[in-house]
Write a protein that holds these residues in place. Structure first.
Motif, PDB file in Angstrom:
ATOM      1  N   ASP A  26       0.832  -1.203   0.000  1.00  0.00           N
ATOM      2  CA  ASP A  26       0.000   0.000   0.000  1.00  0.00           C
ATOM      3  C   ASP A  26       0.867   1.255   0.000  1.00  0.00           C
ATOM      4  N   ALA A  27       1.986   1.187   0.706  1.00  0.00           N
ATOM      5  CA  ALA A  27       2.916   2.319   0.820  1.00  0.00           C
ATOM      6  C   ALA A  27       4.318   1.748   0.980  1.00  0.00           C
ATOM      7  N   PRO A  28       5.358   2.545   0.725  1.00  0.00           N
ATOM      8  CA  PRO A  28       6.724   2.046   0.899  1.00  0.00           C
ATOM      9  C   PRO A  28       6.981   1.619   2.349  1.00  0.00           C
ATOM     10  N   LEU A  29       7.898   0.657   2.528  1.00  0.00           N
ATOM     11  CA  LEU A  29       8.288   0.261   3.881  1.00  0.00           C
ATOM     12  C   LEU A  29       8.814   1.486   4.623  1.00  0.00           C
ATOM     13  N   THR A  30       8.417   1.612   5.880  1.00  0.00           N
ATOM     14  CA  THR A  30       8.867   2.729   6.708  1.00  0.00           C
ATOM     15  C   THR A  30       9.862   2.219   7.726  1.00  0.00           C
ATOM     16  N   THR A  31      11.050   2.801   7.725  1.00  0.00           N
ATOM     17  CA  THR A  31      12.095   2.394   8.656  1.00  0.00           C
ATOM     18  C   THR A  31      11.839   3.003  10.024  1.00  0.00           C
ATOM     19  N   LEU A  32      11.883   2.168  11.060  1.00  0.00           N
ATOM     20  CA  LEU A  32      11.767   2.642  12.435  1.00  0.00           C
ATOM     21  C   LEU A  32      13.138   2.694  13.098  1.00  0.00           C
ATOM     22  N   VAL A  33      13.957   1.652  12.874  1.00  0.00           N
ATOM     23  CA  VAL A  33      15.318   1.589  13.407  1.00  0.00           C
ATOM     24  C   VAL A  33      16.232   1.171  12.268  1.00  0.00           C
ATOM     25  N   ARG A  34      17.213   2.021  11.974  1.00  0.00           N
ATOM     26  CA  ARG A  34      18.139   1.712  10.875  1.00  0.00           C
ATOM     27  C   ARG A  34      19.541   2.167  11.277  1.00  0.00           C
ATOM     28  N   ILE A  35      20.181   1.369  12.089  1.00  0.00           N
ATOM     29  CA  ILE A  35      21.526   1.676  12.551  1.00  0.00           C
ATOM     30  C   ILE A  35      22.504   1.341  11.432  1.00  0.00           C
ATOM     31  N   PRO A  36      23.423   2.260  11.118  1.00  0.00           N
ATOM     32  CA  PRO A  36      24.364   1.974  10.029  1.00  0.00           C
ATOM     33  C   PRO A  36      25.366   0.892  10.415  1.00  0.00           C
ATOM     34  N   PRO A  37      25.904   0.190   9.424  1.00  0.00           N
ATOM     35  CA  PRO A  37      26.906  -0.839   9.704  1.00  0.00           C
ATOM     36  C   PRO A  37      28.221  -0.204  10.150  1.00  0.00           C
ATOM     37  N   VAL A  38      29.016  -0.979  10.846  1.00  0.00           N
ATOM     38  CA  VAL A  38      30.335  -0.542  11.277  1.00  0.00           C
ATOM     39  C   VAL A  38      31.291  -0.659  10.093  1.00  0.00           C
ATOM     40  N   TYR A  39      32.118   0.358   9.907  1.00  0.00           N
ATOM     41  CA  TYR A  39      33.136   0.309   8.856  1.00  0.00           C
ATOM     42  C   TYR A  39      34.248  -0.604   9.359  1.00  0.00           C
ATOM     43  N   PHE A  91      11.147  -2.175  10.981  1.00  0.00           N
ATOM     44  CA  PHE A  91      10.285  -1.437  10.066  1.00  0.00           C
ATOM     45  C   PHE A  91       8.849  -1.421  10.562  1.00  0.00           C
ATOM     46  N   LYS A  92       8.108  -0.435  10.097  1.00  0.00           N
ATOM     47  CA  LYS A  92       6.657  -0.511  10.202  1.00  0.00           C
ATOM     48  C   LYS A  92       6.289  -1.559   9.161  1.00  0.00           C
ATOM     49  N   PRO A  93       5.556  -2.603   9.533  1.00  0.00           N
ATOM     50  CA  PRO A  93       5.293  -3.690   8.577  1.00  0.00           C
ATOM     51  C   PRO A  93       4.619  -3.185   7.305  1.00  0.00           C
ATOM     52  N   GLY A  94       4.969  -3.815   6.191  1.00  0.00           N
ATOM     53  CA  GLY A  94       4.294  -3.514   4.940  1.00  0.00           C
ATOM     54  C   GLY A  94       2.868  -4.049   4.989  1.00  0.00           C
ATOM     55  N   GLY A  98      -4.327  -2.893   3.892  1.00  0.00           N
ATOM     56  CA  GLY A  98      -4.345  -2.670   5.339  1.00  0.00           C
ATOM     57  C   GLY A  98      -3.916  -3.848   6.185  1.00  0.00           C
ATOM     58  N   ILE A  99      -3.622  -4.980   5.579  1.00  0.00           N
ATOM     59  CA  ILE A  99      -3.239  -6.180   6.325  1.00  0.00           C
ATOM     60  C   ILE A  99      -1.718  -6.330   6.289  1.00  0.00           C
ATOM     61  N   PRO A 100      -1.043  -6.468   7.457  1.00  0.00           N
ATOM     62  CA  PRO A 100       0.410  -6.648   7.470  1.00  0.00           C
ATOM     63  C   PRO A 100       0.811  -7.923   6.728  1.00  0.00           C
ATOM     64  N   VAL A 101       1.863  -7.814   5.916  1.00  0.00           N
ATOM     65  CA  VAL A 101       2.346  -8.948   5.130  1.00  0.00           C
ATOM     66  C   VAL A 101       3.867  -9.038   5.204  1.00  0.00           C
ATOM     67  N   ARG A 102       4.386 -10.225   4.880  1.00  0.00           N
ATOM     68  CA  ARG A 102       5.840 -10.427   4.765  1.00  0.00           C
ATOM     69  C   ARG A 102       6.284  -9.792   3.451  1.00  0.00           C
ATOM     70  N   THR A 103       7.395  -9.058   3.511  1.00  0.00           N
ATOM     71  CA  THR A 103       7.845  -8.298   2.350  1.00  0.00           C
ATOM     72  C   THR A 103       9.320  -8.556   2.077  1.00  0.00           C
ATOM     73  N   LYS A 104       9.658  -8.791   0.810  1.00  0.00           N
ATOM     74  CA  LYS A 104      11.057  -8.906   0.413  1.00  0.00           C
ATOM     75  C   LYS A 104      11.538  -7.520   0.008  1.00  0.00           C
ATOM     76  N   ALA A 105      12.688  -7.137   0.546  1.00  0.00           N
ATOM     77  CA  ALA A 105      13.268  -5.832   0.227  1.00  0.00           C
ATOM     78  C   ALA A 105      14.741  -6.007  -0.075  1.00  0.00           C
ATOM     79  N   GLU A 106      15.306  -5.035  -0.753  1.00  0.00           N
ATOM     80  CA  GLU A 106      16.744  -5.042  -0.996  1.00  0.00           C
ATOM     81  C   GLU A 106      17.228  -3.606  -1.022  1.00  0.00           C
ATOM     82  N   THR A 107      18.494  -3.444  -0.702  1.00  0.00           N
ATOM     83  CA  THR A 107      19.123  -2.135  -0.729  1.00  0.00           C
ATOM     84  C   THR A 107      20.615  -2.313  -0.945  1.00  0.00           C
ATOM     85  N   THR A 108      21.279  -1.241  -1.325  1.00  0.00           N
ATOM     86  CA  THR A 108      22.721  -1.251  -1.486  1.00  0.00           C
ATOM     87  C   THR A 108      23.327  -0.293  -0.470  1.00  0.00           C
ATOM     88  N   ILE A 109      24.246  -0.801   0.324  1.00  0.00           N
ATOM     89  CA  ILE A 109      24.933   0.010   1.325  1.00  0.00           C
ATOM     90  C   ILE A 109      26.321   0.320   0.793  1.00  0.00           C
TER      91      ILE A 109
END
Length: 114
Positions: A26-39, A91-94, A98-109
């Motif tokens: 319904d809407a993009p995944l909303t990040t609640l906690v997104r701690i960056p990785p350690v270099y 994340f705030k669930p996708g 209006g029904i929460p579902v399991r979501t596959k996501a990907e990103t590049t860090i």
């Protein structure tokens, strides 16, 4: 470290039909906690920069599961750091209709030195 927005991933196979792509929500995944990785210190000392493309599942409660590395440059240097940090993201669930579902996501860090 550069943490871009999450990208849509194609829907997974029909045998896992309860997992949806970010683009189907319904809407993009909303990040609640997104701690960056350690270099990694080894990479920092050598002045090495790079990136890691990572895929994961966000469950109906917003927790991350099944973190997998899709690509990395240079290989073998940043992957463990990315896996550890992404596993702790929340994340705030996708939702679909209006029904929460399991979501596959990907990103590049991206790892860049300043």
């Amino acid at each position: 470290l550069v943490l871009p927005p999450l990208e849509s991933a194609p829907m997974v196979s029909a045998s896992l039909s309860d997992i949806f792509s970010a683009g189907q929500l319904d809407a993009p995944l909303t990040t609640l906690v997104r701690i960056p990785p350690v270099y990694p210190m080894r990479a920092r000392r050598r002045g090495t920069e790079g990136w890691v493309k990572v895929a994961f599942i966000v469950d109906e409660e917003g927790h991350v599961h099944d973190v997998s590395i899709m690509e990395a440059e240079p290989p073998g240097l940043f992957e463990q750091s990315v896996k550890r940090c992404v596993a702790g993201w929340r994340f705030k669930p996708g939702t679909i209709e209006g029904i929460p579902v399991r979501t596959k996501a990907e990103t590049t860090i991206r790892y860049t030195l300043e």
